[in-house]
Design a protein around this motif. Sequence first.
Motif: not given
Length: 141
Positions: A6-10, A30, A33, A37, A40
């Motif tokens: 799972p990530h904060d940003t898809e 942005d 973000k 990602h 990660e």
Amino acid sequence: MSCGDPHDTECGEVLDHLYEFLDNEMAEGDYDKLRVHFEECSPCLEKYGLEQAIKALIKRCCGCDDTPADLRGKVLARIDSIRAGQRSGEAVVVAVDATVEGHAEAAQQGRQVREAREAREVTAEAAVRPGAPVEAGAPAE
């Protein structure tokens, strides 16, 4: 594409905005973000590295060509008309140039894209090192 975590940003959102990230055309929040990602998510990091390498290859192979003055003028005039339409609230319609010259330019661009794809396939493994640190705007080696 997803690493399954799972990530904060898809992943899909990240990949939708990949070129904005590569071109440093994002708002700072942005940008951060997406940078997080990439730190990660190794599949997205790999895609970033590949696209960065392709962009560098295209710049190296096609970056020395001058833009024809008439094409540059047409593009700038179209940008101005779109901006004027957006300010006035009018619907923006993009016309397609169907002249022989327009087709010739499109054919040349198509050849360049195909050549870049072929070169990408040959150099992709050497150019992409998954897990390597990523910094936006850094030239691909």
